[in-house]
Each structure stands twice: as C-alpha cells, then as structure tokens.
Design a protein around this motif. Structure first.
Motif, mmCIF file in Angstrom:
data_model
loop_
_atom_site.group_PDB
_atom_site.id
_atom_site.type_symbol
_atom_site.label_atom_id
_atom_site.label_comp_id
_atom_site.label_asym_id
_atom_site.label_seq_id
_atom_site.Cartn_x
_atom_site.Cartn_y
_atom_site.Cartn_z
ATOM 1 N N PHE A 11 1.136 -1.197 0.077
ATOM 2 C CA PHE A 11 0.294 0.150 -0.103
ATOM 3 C C PHE A 11 0.884 1.492 0.285
ATOM 4 O O PHE A 11 0.501 2.661 -0.981
ATOM 5 C CB PHE A 11 -0.857 0.032 1.129
ATOM 6 C CG PHE A 11 -1.728 1.292 1.416
ATOM 7 C CD1 PHE A 11 -2.751 0.932 0.510
ATOM 8 C CD2 PHE A 11 -1.686 1.726 1.966
ATOM 9 C CE1 PHE A 11 -3.774 2.266 0.292
ATOM 10 C CE2 PHE A 11 -1.853 2.953 2.331
ATOM 11 C CZ PHE A 11 -3.027 3.768 1.544
ATOM 12 N N GLY A 14 2.100 1.493 -3.077
ATOM 13 C CA GLY A 14 1.756 1.773 -4.370
ATOM 14 C C GLY A 14 1.250 3.867 -3.901
ATOM 15 O O GLY A 14 0.702 4.575 -4.753
ATOM 16 N N LEU A 15 1.263 4.313 -2.890
ATOM 17 C CA LEU A 15 0.842 5.490 -2.382
ATOM 18 C C LEU A 15 1.587 6.216 -3.729
ATOM 19 O O LEU A 15 1.232 7.372 -3.361
ATOM 20 C CB LEU A 15 0.751 5.542 -1.099
ATOM 21 C CG LEU A 15 -0.220 6.947 -0.520
ATOM 22 C CD1 LEU A 15 -1.221 6.994 -1.038
ATOM 23 C CD2 LEU A 15 0.425 7.131 0.976
ATOM 24 N N VAL A 18 1.524 6.819 -6.814
ATOM 25 C CA VAL A 18 0.232 7.492 -7.083
ATOM 26 C C VAL A 18 1.004 9.057 -6.752
ATOM 27 O O VAL A 18 0.168 9.837 -7.417
ATOM 28 C CB VAL A 18 -0.645 7.391 -6.319
ATOM 29 C CG1 VAL A 18 -1.540 8.234 -6.498
ATOM 30 C CG2 VAL A 18 -1.191 5.642 -7.032
ATOM 31 N N ALA B 286 -1.526 6.046 -14.381
ATOM 32 C CA ALA B 286 -2.711 6.704 -14.245
ATOM 33 C C ALA B 286 -3.574 6.119 -14.984
ATOM 34 O O ALA B 286 -4.474 5.453 -15.124
ATOM 35 C CB ALA B 286 -3.203 8.553 -14.228
ATOM 36 N N LEU B 289 -3.360 2.371 -14.728
ATOM 37 C CA LEU B 289 -4.161 2.514 -14.222
ATOM 38 C C LEU B 289 -5.357 1.777 -14.401
ATOM 39 O O LEU B 289 -6.096 0.988 -14.321
ATOM 40 C CB LEU B 289 -3.890 2.659 -12.770
ATOM 41 C CG LEU B 289 -2.433 2.300 -12.139
ATOM 42 C CD1 LEU B 289 -2.094 4.068 -10.964
ATOM 43 C CD2 LEU B 289 -2.426 1.038 -11.314
ATOM 44 N N TRP B 329 -9.012 -0.772 -6.863
ATOM 45 C CA TRP B 329 -7.414 -0.589 -5.944
ATOM 46 C C TRP B 329 -6.871 0.158 -7.333
ATOM 47 O O TRP B 329 -6.356 1.940 -7.611
ATOM 48 C CB TRP B 329 -6.659 -1.326 -5.948
ATOM 49 C CG TRP B 329 -6.925 -1.907 -4.735
ATOM 50 C CD1 TRP B 329 -6.769 -3.007 -4.417
ATOM 51 C CD2 TRP B 329 -7.028 -1.113 -3.320
ATOM 52 N NE1 TRP B 329 -7.488 -2.966 -2.642
ATOM 53 C CE2 TRP B 329 -6.790 -1.979 -2.195
ATOM 54 C CE3 TRP B 329 -6.144 0.471 -2.721
ATOM 55 C CZ2 TRP B 329 -7.057 -1.346 -0.954
ATOM 56 C CZ3 TRP B 329 -6.484 1.515 -2.029
ATOM 57 C CH2 TRP B 329 -7.290 -0.079 -0.380
ATOM 58 N N GLY B 330 -7.572 -0.255 -8.916
ATOM 59 C CA GLY B 330 -7.512 0.368 -10.256
ATOM 60 C C GLY B 330 -6.831 1.310 -10.402
ATOM 61 O O GLY B 330 -7.035 2.736 -11.039
ATOM 62 N N ALA B 333 -6.551 4.456 -7.822
ATOM 63 C CA ALA B 333 -5.515 4.577 -8.009
ATOM 64 C C ALA B 333 -4.690 5.894 -9.519
ATOM 65 O O ALA B 333 -5.215 6.634 -9.215
ATOM 66 C CB ALA B 333 -3.887 4.054 -8.647
ATOM 67 N N SER B 334 -5.977 5.235 -10.450
ATOM 68 C CA SER B 334 -6.142 6.141 -11.786
ATOM 69 C C SER B 334 -7.050 7.128 -11.106
ATOM 70 O O SER B 334 -6.497 8.108 -11.843
ATOM 71 C CB SER B 334 -6.760 5.468 -12.608
ATOM 72 O OG SER B 334 -7.020 6.114 -13.382
ATOM 73 N N ALA B 336 -6.927 8.928 -7.973
ATOM 74 C CA ALA B 336 -5.965 9.699 -7.426
ATOM 75 C C ALA B 336 -5.209 10.222 -7.854
ATOM 76 O O ALA B 336 -4.584 11.512 -8.414
ATOM 77 C CB ALA B 336 -6.005 8.913 -6.501
ATOM 78 N N MET B 337 -4.312 9.864 -9.309
ATOM 79 C CA MET B 337 -3.573 10.138 -9.844
ATOM 80 C C MET B 337 -3.556 11.396 -10.914
ATOM 81 O O MET B 337 -2.888 12.564 -10.497
ATOM 82 C CB MET B 337 -2.381 9.236 -10.501
ATOM 83 C CG MET B 337 -0.869 8.081 -9.875
ATOM 84 S SD MET B 337 -0.342 7.290 -11.511
ATOM 85 C CE MET B 337 0.963 8.033 -11.312
#
Lengths: 195, 345
Positions: A11, A14-15, A18, B286, B289, B329-330, B333-334, B336-337
């Motif tokens: 995690f 990943g953070l 990102v 991004a 993901l 999660w993909g 994450a995309s 957020a990015m």
C-alpha cells in the motif's frame, strides 16, 4: 502478521507511486519554455506572436497564423497583439508592424508564410531576397481583431503624432486611401522579382 | 517504408507473434479436437503433452501481445518528425487519408491495430484467468473453455501481427489527386493533422461531473461488493458492475480527450490524448491503471461465467472477489493520480 506487513508495504509503495509520479513530472518540467497555445509547438523566438486579451492575460503563439486562428475562436477582441521583428528580434505592436507574405515557411505545421518587421526597409529587403508581397489593408494579420490604430493624444502645444504607415509602403508616412493604392501598385511594379 | 529502431523491433515482435499465433491455432485446434472426443490412456498422455505445449506457446503469445501495445505507440511517436506538417501521433494516424496508392490503407490499418491491441490484451488476460482456475483443479474441467478462448485469441493475434507488418512495410509517401485535400490554400493541408474538438467548452462541467460521478460510483460499488471476505456478488450484481464499467469507460475516455489532455498539456485547443505520451509521461501510468481496473472487472465476469464448474466452486468466489478488489484499487489509484496531476497542472 507477515501478510499484514506485506500488504502495508504494498500500500505504501502504491501510495508513493500515485503521489510521487505527478510531483516528479511537475518538477521535471519546471524549466520548460512556453509553447504555442494553439498547437503546442515549441515557439521559435524570431516568429513569436503574443496576444494580450481584455483581462490582461498573455498568450504566446508560434506564428501569426496560429494567433489568428486562436483569436477567431475568442468572443472578445484582444487588447493588443505583439509580433516579433524578424530583423532585430524585438517585440512590435502588430498595428505598427510591416507584414510580408513570402516563400519562406516559418512553421512546417501551419505552413505560415507571413513575416513581421518593425522597419519598412527590412520588409522590403525580405521581399527582394525571397519574393512575395507586402500585406496591406484587410490582408494584414489581425486587421479585423484589433481596433484601428489610435495614436496617443498629443500633449498641449505639440503636433498630432503621425500614424505609422500600414504595410510595406513607399517612404513618406501615411497615405490617403487612393494614394495608398497607387503607392502599393507602384512599389510592387518596381520591386517584384522578374519584372 | 520508414525504418528506425522501433520499426525493426515492432516488426520482429510481429513476426514472432504471427508464428506463435499460427502455432497456437494449429496445435490448439488439434488438441481441442482430441479433447472433445473419447480419450484412451495413451491418448490422454499425448493430449496432456500437447496441452502443455499449447499453453506455454499461449503464455508467450499473451506476453508478446502485451509488449506490442506500447511498442505500437512508441513507433507512431518516432514517426512524428518524418512529415513536415505532423506534430503528434494523431497526425501520423491521418497519413494516407485521401491519398492514392497503397498508402491509403494506413489509416484503416492503424484504426484496426488500435482496437485490436486492447482486445488482445483483454482476451489474453481472460484466457490466463481461466488457465489459473483450471490449474487448481484435479481433472482440468475448463480445458474445452480454455480452447474456446484460445482459438479466437490466436486468430486475432495473427490478424493483428499481419496488419502490423503491413503497416510497417507499406511505403508512407502520400500521393494526392490534382484536386486533393492538400492542394488548397496555405495551411489547409495541415488542418487534417490537428484533432477535432468533440465537446464544446460548455460541456466541460458535465464531463467533470460524469467522470468523477461514474468513477466514484463504480469504486464504491466495487468496495461494497467485495466487503465480505470469501464472497462474491451474484450474477445480477456482477452484470450491474460490468454495465457500470462500460459507462465509466465511455465517460473517462471522453474526459481524457476533451478535458484532461488539454489541461495537462496547457493547450486549451489541442484535444489530443496522444500528446500525453511525450509531453506528460506521468499521465500514462494513470491511464494504464484505469485500463487495468476496467480489465480486472471484465476478467471477474469471465471467471464468474466461464470458470464455473463443480471443481472450481470452492475457490471461484475468492478469485472473483480478488479480481474485483484489483479493479477497485486500479480505478481508485488512477482517479487519485489524474486528480493530482490536474490539480498541479
């Protein structure tokens, strides 16, 4: 316990990706030069055109053609359009510049062939060297988008300043419209290559 | 033909994929025919050996298909300086439009390749998910379905590799008729290299709302569907999630082209996602993901409907749940990015 720790590490990794990648990208591009607001090309300093909108915002373009196309999409007229003098590299108000359309392409994407000069002599020299013609009247770039040239009011006791000549004209200051046509015709007859 | 490093590499990979695709098709068809009939003990051993070979070849093919997707865009990016009027990959995709000679096939070939690449990766992933499920069983009850996915995958890989070789091999010199599109006035020919604007400025707030609404909605739905450990949503729930995935795909694709790309590139009038590859490369992960999130959702559906058998029943629900979690999660994450990149732009 081990599985929970692995998940936590995953995690956090990943953070880091990102959040870290966008920040790294922003940081890597911090020194990038301006690009044309219409097509994104790198701006060649000698052909740079800058439009100042009504709100005072500055918009750089790679050539007169891109600036004209961008202006055509705007609702408001711009405050000013500045072109770059190809002979000296200085910024010039487009209303006082001399424009030439020659065989030299400044931008392979837009195929712009319009060149701007501060001095009439430089514009004439360009036409002599590469062919083409002076742009006058409605042919001049930004003639529709900008208000007509209004020289500043003269100070009391001073003569009214002379408006700059439009286009690639013979020397002698402003021409009335009939005289202007005659001047342009005469100049073209004299300076056109192959005549 | 324009030969550079990427062209040679892509052509080499395409030749490998063409051969592998043909092998997978041939050997797979024979193995499928053997598997569908009555099998003797000797025949069973021969079939198992053949299946190992086919599946090893298929794994290699799936990996090469995955590699060839980014390679295609790297090749197109490397072609940008080859034409004076072209400034990005969109311009390269327009080369040959309205032209005479073999070059006129280039836009059609590229359209096919751009659709076939994601289809191949999705089909390859779907096959791999079924393969993993089948491996966990004692008797291999999913063998027939594995071939059912594998044979179209091989055929599509062959078509894609052939199209790729044709694209690399066709000379890229345009020839126009005397009244063609490039004989007009100054700059007219260059207009075709600029992408069109699909949504006006007035539609931007709606696109923002559609993008965030659909993505957050789907993420929350995925979270709710995978809340209980060891349980997966039923067919109705999964169908709704898949429909949500299609809506997210459409809204996000339009948002990327019409809002995200112009904002990230600082070019309000250049609506071209291709330019993100050279100019804002951090946006590519991004997008990757997001695509992975959508594909995981699709693979969950494939596992749920094609992976069902009495032998797979004990571990099917955890597998589907794991795929849905990966999708969650993909997508998150995309989201957020891309949001962070838009905020920094």
């Amino acid at each position: 316990m081990m599985a929970a720790r692995s998940r936590l590490l995953l995690f956090l990794a990943g953070l880091l990706v990102v959040v870290g990648l966008p920040l790294a990208g922003k940081w890597a591009r911090r020194g990038a030069g301006p690009r044309c607001e219409l097509d994104g090309l790198t701006i060649e300093p000698l052909y740079r055109v800058r439009v100042v909108d009504r709100a005072g915002g500055s918009h750089p373009f790679c050539c007169a053609r891109c600036a004209a196309r961008w202006l055509a999409r705007q609702g408001d007229r711009p405050q000013a359009v500045y072109v770059t003098d190809e002979a000296g590299g200085a910024e010039v108000d487009s209303r006082s510049a001399f424009f030439v359309r020659s065989t030299v392409v400044t931008n392979p994407l837009t195929r712009n062939r319009v060149h701007a000069f501060r001095d009439r002599a430089d514009a004439e020299a360009h036409v002599r060297a590469y062919g083409g013609e002076a742009l006058t009247g409605v042919e001049r770039p930004f003639s529709f988008e900008l208000d007509p040239y209004r020289p500043e009011a003269p100070a009391p006791g001073q003569d009214k300043p002379e408006a700059p000549a439009r286009g690639n004209l013979p020397r002698g200051g402003a021409c009335p419209s009939l005289a202007l046509r005659a001047c342009v015709g005469l100049w073209r007859a004299v300076s056109s290559p192959g005549r | 033909m324009i030969l550079n490093t990427y062209a040679v590499l892509l052509a080499f990979v395409a030749v490998l994929r063409l051969l592998l695709g043909l092998l997978v098709l041939g050997v797979g068809a024979v193995a499928w025919r053997s598997a569908s009939g009555p099998v003797t003990p000797e025949g069973r051993t021969a079939l198992e050996d053949r299946c190992y070979l086919v599946f090893l070849l298929a794994l290699l093919l799936v990996a090469l298909n995955l590699v060839s997707w980014p390679l295609l865009y790297l090749l197109l990016q490397s072609y940008v300086p080859e034409w004076p009027g072209v400034m990005c990959i969109y311009g390269v995709t327009q080369i040959g439009t309205g032209s005479l000679g073999p070059v006129r096939y280039l836009p059609g070939l590229l359209r096919f390749l751009q659709l076939a690449k994601p289809a191949l990766v999705f089909a390859g992933g779907a096959w791999f998910v079924l393969y993993l499920l089948n491996r966990r069983t004692a008797t291999g009850p999913l063998l027939g379905r594995l071939f059912l996915v594998l044979l179209p995958l091989g055929a599509l890989a062959v078509a894609d590799a052939a199209a790729e070789l044709a694209y690399v091999g066709i000379p890229k010199k345009e020839e126009f008729a005397s009244s063609g599109c490039c004989t007009g006035g100054e700059g007219e020919g260059a207009e075709r290299f600029l992408p069109p604007v699909l949504v006006s400025d007035a539609g931007r707030p709606w696109l923002y709302a559609a993008y965030y609404g659909t993505n957050l909605g789907l993420a929350l739905a995925l979270l709710a569907a995978t809340r209980r450990p060891g349980a997966a949503p039923g067919p109705g729930g999964l169908t709704l999630l898949l429909l949500g995935g299609v809506a997210v795909l459409a809204a996000s694709g339009l948002f990327l082209i019409e809002v995200a790309a112009p904002t990230l590139l600082h070019l309000p009038y250049h609506h071209c996602a291709y330019d993100l590859i050279p100019d804002v490369p951090e946006a590519v992960p991004a997008i990757a993901l997001f695509v992975a999130g959508c594909f995981f959702l699709g693979w969950a559906g494939v596992a749920r409907w094609l992976g069902r058998s009495p032998e797979t029943q004990p571990f099917l629900a955890p597998t589907v749940r794991g795929l849905l979690r990966a999708s969650f999660w993909g997508l998150l994450a995309s989201l957020a990015m891309l949001s962070l990149e838009l905020a920094l732009a």
